[in-house]
Design a protein around this motif. Structure first.
Motif, mmCIF file in Angstrom:
data_model
loop_
_atom_site.group_PDB
_atom_site.id
_atom_site.type_symbol
_atom_site.label_atom_id
_atom_site.label_comp_id
_atom_site.label_asym_id
_atom_site.label_seq_id
_atom_site.Cartn_x
_atom_site.Cartn_y
_atom_site.Cartn_z
ATOM 1 N N VAL B 79 -1.027 -15.772 -0.776
ATOM 2 C CA VAL B 79 -1.062 -14.327 -0.571
ATOM 3 C C VAL B 79 0.329 -13.744 -0.808
ATOM 4 O O VAL B 79 0.486 -12.701 -1.455
ATOM 5 C CB VAL B 79 -1.574 -13.994 0.848
ATOM 6 C CG1 VAL B 79 -1.622 -12.490 1.054
ATOM 7 C CG2 VAL B 79 -2.942 -14.615 1.083
ATOM 8 N N LEU B 83 1.406 -10.992 -3.534
ATOM 9 C CA LEU B 83 2.086 -9.758 -3.121
ATOM 10 C C LEU B 83 3.347 -9.547 -3.965
ATOM 11 O O LEU B 83 3.621 -8.442 -4.414
ATOM 12 C CB LEU B 83 2.434 -9.812 -1.632
ATOM 13 C CG LEU B 83 1.242 -9.664 -0.674
ATOM 14 C CD1 LEU B 83 1.663 -9.926 0.765
ATOM 15 C CD2 LEU B 83 0.624 -8.268 -0.787
ATOM 16 N N VAL B 87 1.871 -6.775 -6.263
ATOM 17 C CA VAL B 87 2.074 -5.584 -5.436
ATOM 18 C C VAL B 87 3.503 -5.064 -5.531
ATOM 19 O O VAL B 87 3.729 -3.861 -5.699
ATOM 20 C CB VAL B 87 1.690 -5.881 -3.968
ATOM 21 C CG1 VAL B 87 1.977 -4.692 -3.075
ATOM 22 C CG2 VAL B 87 0.219 -6.274 -3.891
ATOM 23 N N GLU B 90 4.576 -2.559 -8.136
ATOM 24 C CA GLU B 90 4.011 -1.217 -7.954
ATOM 25 C C GLU B 90 4.803 -0.418 -6.935
ATOM 26 O O GLU B 90 4.861 0.808 -6.999
ATOM 27 C CB GLU B 90 2.549 -1.310 -7.478
ATOM 28 C CG GLU B 90 1.625 -2.112 -8.374
ATOM 29 C CD GLU B 90 1.372 -1.416 -9.710
ATOM 30 O OE1 GLU B 90 1.624 -0.200 -9.787
ATOM 31 O OE2 GLU B 90 0.955 -2.102 -10.668
ATOM 32 N N TYR C 2 3.851 4.939 -6.007
ATOM 33 C CA TYR C 2 2.479 4.449 -5.978
ATOM 34 C C TYR C 2 1.656 5.227 -4.957
ATOM 35 O O TYR C 2 2.112 5.514 -3.855
ATOM 36 C CB TYR C 2 2.474 2.971 -5.616
ATOM 37 C CG TYR C 2 1.111 2.350 -5.693
ATOM 38 C CD1 TYR C 2 0.605 1.925 -6.918
ATOM 39 C CD2 TYR C 2 0.334 2.206 -4.559
ATOM 40 C CE1 TYR C 2 -0.650 1.363 -7.005
ATOM 41 C CE2 TYR C 2 -0.929 1.644 -4.636
ATOM 42 C CZ TYR C 2 -1.424 1.221 -5.862
ATOM 43 O OH TYR C 2 -2.651 0.669 -5.943
ATOM 44 N N PHE C 4 -1.461 5.211 -2.552
ATOM 45 C CA PHE C 4 -2.395 4.275 -1.941
ATOM 46 C C PHE C 4 -3.783 4.892 -1.830
ATOM 47 O O PHE C 4 -3.936 6.100 -1.634
ATOM 48 C CB PHE C 4 -1.914 3.887 -0.541
ATOM 49 C CG PHE C 4 -0.739 2.951 -0.581
ATOM 50 C CD1 PHE C 4 -0.925 1.593 -0.794
ATOM 51 C CD2 PHE C 4 0.553 3.440 -0.419
ATOM 52 C CE1 PHE C 4 0.149 0.734 -0.833
ATOM 53 C CE2 PHE C 4 1.637 2.580 -0.455
ATOM 54 C CZ PHE C 4 1.439 1.223 -0.666
ATOM 55 N N LEU C 194 -6.030 -3.628 -6.367
ATOM 56 C CA LEU C 194 -5.482 -4.925 -5.989
ATOM 57 C C LEU C 194 -4.378 -4.787 -4.942
ATOM 58 O O LEU C 194 -4.300 -5.561 -3.982
ATOM 59 C CB LEU C 194 -4.936 -5.620 -7.251
ATOM 60 C CG LEU C 194 -4.944 -7.134 -7.256
ATOM 61 C CD1 LEU C 194 -6.259 -7.684 -6.752
ATOM 62 C CD2 LEU C 194 -4.654 -7.654 -8.652
ATOM 63 N N VAL C 195 -3.518 -3.767 -5.127
ATOM 64 C CA VAL C 195 -2.393 -3.577 -4.209
ATOM 65 C C VAL C 195 -2.889 -3.445 -2.774
ATOM 66 O O VAL C 195 -2.442 -4.158 -1.869
ATOM 67 C CB VAL C 195 -1.586 -2.327 -4.617
ATOM 68 C CG1 VAL C 195 -0.555 -1.985 -3.546
ATOM 69 C CG2 VAL C 195 -0.916 -2.555 -5.953
ATOM 70 N N LEU C 198 -4.695 -6.698 -1.457
ATOM 71 C CA LEU C 198 -3.776 -7.807 -1.177
ATOM 72 C C LEU C 198 -2.977 -7.531 0.098
ATOM 73 O O LEU C 198 -2.775 -8.428 0.927
ATOM 74 C CB LEU C 198 -2.828 -8.035 -2.361
ATOM 75 C CG LEU C 198 -3.473 -8.683 -3.596
ATOM 76 C CD1 LEU C 198 -2.473 -8.766 -4.740
ATOM 77 C CD2 LEU C 198 -4.003 -10.067 -3.267
ATOM 78 N N LEU C 199 -2.543 -6.288 0.267
ATOM 79 C CA LEU C 199 -1.814 -5.941 1.491
ATOM 80 C C LEU C 199 -2.711 -6.133 2.711
ATOM 81 O O LEU C 199 -2.297 -6.663 3.740
ATOM 82 C CB LEU C 199 -1.307 -4.495 1.426
ATOM 83 C CG LEU C 199 -0.103 -4.270 0.500
ATOM 84 C CD1 LEU C 199 0.182 -2.782 0.340
ATOM 85 C CD2 LEU C 199 1.133 -4.976 1.050
#
Lengths: 242, 245, 226
Positions: B79, B83, B87, B90, C2, C4, C194-195, C198-199
């Protein structure tokens, strides 16, 4: 040299020291004794600021220990301390143990520190062990090294925290001999110890503590001949009749 | 069981030409080593700092260090990797994020993997450093202070040299772990050892040979690291000290 | 910056929940089989019978040297092949969950075995002598005297290993099995979110593992003072 005025210390609600006051003059040898848990170790650890205290005042050589502006490291470098468990640094050779604070704190050169260290080792009878490591020495030898390490800083006084109580009986005397010699040379000393023979031989005064209070603070003659408090009488009776 | 063993497959040129399958393997091996070593160096440095901070009297500093360790220990490595890789770009400032996304895919994968492994491992190194320091007799700190050392000198000359020696064996296993954990990075497409092994299965239809070869390569890394660390342990051993034996 | 958008999470919750169940199933099987098989391996390793001890040492060292990802790939790609050709399993039958469970159990057993070995060695030798002096056989002494104490001493470590194992189950991603993480990834990929997913997954893992490790530590402290 050392002045304590009404020093009190507590951990939470547990009172460790209660209004302790005493004075140590230059050249005096003070023996601090008392039952376990009476606060005697704490009493000497507040002198060089290893243990903080909440109220009262301690002056060592004109410096106030409790004052946040006081440079505690500098003060400690002038006060030698010997611990119950020696606390030599196991990863350094004996001679390095004696040199490290000389070079890093007093900024002496390596050669000066080494000379001084070797001289002190000779004095405590351990020149031959200079290159060994602490783990290779007996307890008595380690404690003599620890005394030499403290002396290498040219301290103005020495604190001893039960220096012989972690030793096997046959090693106690070699350490006491070094301490006795030191006392005879006029070193100012505060010793927490149960060795009453040592106290009788060299102490100028005896401080007896019980439950965080200084119960007796008297010349050794007065203390041994005629302790005033009942607690001290009981303590002496127990410790001397063995 | 009707399987055609063919160890010669490694010497055949790849389907895309130019290289042999053995060349692919070696390339993956090098990537695994480069990734693990670079992440390990960062992890050691960060872990030492965080581990020391966990033992200092200052509550704010030790609190921050504790939070750091808890975050990186309680989220799965996979994970964390996703990230960092999917992530983080972004959430970065626009320019930095798009610069990252436009860079060479290998660079993207390698950087994300390195940062991920480094921080993940640093939390574990920090725990070892902390327990190493805490396992020293409390009198050692007092002895250092009583000689006039400042707190940082006491750490530098007294506590850390001993703590570091005590934690060489547990650090060995963390060092081994970072090589093994690097295999997780195959999931974002980084062509390290495990990924090359998988690719070989797809291209050659010789799954046993490729997997056995990859497994042997990991065993080789293990043996080398183990001998290296044993040598180091002997080098730093303190004579007469029980913990040093 | 970004922007959310968390809206795809509420609808996906049942799917994510199913994924979590798969993660927990794998964890539970692997913990139970791993501890049993690991204890047996530890006993073999410590036994005076050399071949047994060699076998256990080889097993443990092999599994501990290889990345979990590799072990899982072995199990997903190769073991089904093997079963097909050896036992004539129908081609293409979905053995992913079974493979995952077997892979994790056999892999974790190597780690549990090391914990149990340390646990057995933590029990003073005098305990076994006392058991023998009372007329117990070696097996009885182990089972009735040594192992119970070893387990009690090692419970915190066994549980901590369980937490690590739970985190590691996310690696079944390599087989595209929809465990909790796989489910989160699938939803995020499908919705282009995905962001957020995943968070979210990271936060869920953190809360579960952090809470669990706190409980273990609490228990450990109680054990120490007891």
């Amino acid at each position: 040299m050392i002045t304590m005025n009404n020093v009190s210390k507590h951990y939470g609600s547990f009172q460790v020291l209660t209004e302790c006051s005493t004075q140590v003059q230059k050249g005096e040898v003070i023996v601090v004794c008392g039952p376990s848990g009476s606060g005697k170790s704490t009493l000497i650890k507040v002198v060089n600021g290893l243990e903080p205290f909440q109220s009262g005042e301690i002056i060592v050589n004109g410096l106030s220990v409790g004052d946040p502006k006081t440079n505690l490291s500098k003060l400690r470098s002038m006060v030698g301390m010997v611990f119950q468990n020696f606390e030599l640094f196991p990863h350094m050779s004996i001679i390095d143990n004696l040199c490290i604070a000389q070079t890093k704190v007093l900024h002496r050169t390596q050669e000066v520190a080494r000379d001084k260290g070797l001289k002190l080792l000779e004095r405590v009878g351990l020149s031959a062990q200079a290159a060994k490591f602490p783990g290779q020495l007996s307890g008595g030898q380690q404690q003599r090294v620890a005394i030499a390490r403290a002396l290498a800083m040219d301290p103005i006084c020495m604190l001893f925290d039960e220096p012989t109580s972690a030793l096997d009986p046959e090693m106690v005397n070699e350490v006491l001999d070094v301490m006795t010699e030191l006392a005879r040379e006029g070193m100012t000393m505060m010793c927490v110890t149960h060795e009453m023979g040592f106290a009788k031989r060299v102490a100028s005064r005896v401080i007896f503590m019980d439950q965080g209070r200084i119960v007796e603070d008297d010349s050794k003659e007065a203390f041994f001949a005629n302790p005033r408090s009942e607690r001290a009488q009981q303590f002496l009776a127990k410790i001397l009749h063995h | 069981m009707g399987y055609n063993w063919n160890w010669g497959v490694f010497l055949q040129p790849t389907a895309s030409g130019g290289d042999t399958y053995l060349g692919w393997m070696i390339h993956g091996f090098k990537t695994t080593i480069a990734l693990s070593l670079s992440a390990w160096l960062i992890a050691l440095a960060l872990g030492a700092v965080v581990g020391v901070l966990r033992t200092v009297p200052n509550k704010v500093l030790s609190g921050i260090a504790t939070a750091y360790v808890e975050v990186f220990r309680n989220i799965p490595l996979l994970v964390q990797l996703f990230l960092w890789y999917f992530v983080m770009p972004e959430l970065l400032p626009e320019k930095l994020g798009s610069a990252f996304k436009q860079s060479n895919p290998f660079v993207q994968q390698f950087l994300s993997s390195m940062v991920c492994l480094a921080l993940f491992t640093s939390a574990r190194v920090a725990e070892q450093v902390r327990s190493g320091i805490n396992s020293l007799p409390p009198g050692q700190k007092n002895a250092g202070l009583a000689m006039g050392f400042t707190l940082s000198q006491t750490y530098r000359h007294v506590l850390l040299p001993m703590a570091v020696r005590l934690i060489v064996p547990p650090l060995t296993s963390e060092f081994l772990n970072i090589f093994k954990n690097s295999a997780v990075c195959s999931t974002i497409g980084l062509l390290e050892l495990a990924a090359q092994g998988r690719q070989l299965v797809d291209y050659t239809a010789q799954p046993y040979e490729s997997f056995i070869a990859v497994t042997l390569a990991y065993l080789l890394i293990n043996v080398v690291v183990m001998f290296g660390m044993r040598w180091l342990e002997a080098r730093v051993r303190v004579p007469g000290y029980i913990g040093g034996k | 910056m970004y922007e959310f958008d968390w809206s795809s999470i509420p609808n996906a919750l049942p799917f994510l929940w199913d994924g979590m169940m798969i993660s927990l199933q794998i964890t539970a099987t692997a913990v139970i089989i791993g501890i049993v098989w690991g204890t047996l391996l530890a006993l073999m390793r410590l036994s005076p019978i050399k071949p047994l001890s060699w076998f256990a040492a080889g097993y443990v060292n092999l599994f501990r040297a290889v990345p979990l990802v590799m072990v899982l790939l072995w199990f997903f790609l190769i073991v089904p092949h093997l079963l097909e050709s050896l036992f004539g399993f129908p081609r293409g039958s979905d053995m992913r969950l079974g493979s995952a469970m077997a892979g994790f159990a056999l892999f974790e057993a190597a780690y549990y075995s090391e914990i149990m070995r340390a646990g057995i060695q933590s029990v003073p030798k005098g305990q076994m002598s006392a058991a023998s002096a009372l007329g117990m056989t070696y097996a009885q002494g182990m089972r009735l005297v040594v192992l119970p104490q070893a387990f009690r001493n090692m419970v915190p470590l066994l549980l901590t290993q369980g937490i690590i194992l739970f985190q590691d189950t996310s690696l079944v991603y390599v087989s595209a099995l929809a465990d909790f993480f796989g489910a989160a990834y699938k939803v995020g990929d499908r919705d282009g979110r995905l962001v957020e997913l995943l968070l979210f997954a990271g936060a869920v893992y953190f809360v579960i593992c952090f809470t669990a490790s706190r409980i273990v530590r609490h228990y450990q402290q109680k054990l120490k003072t007891a």
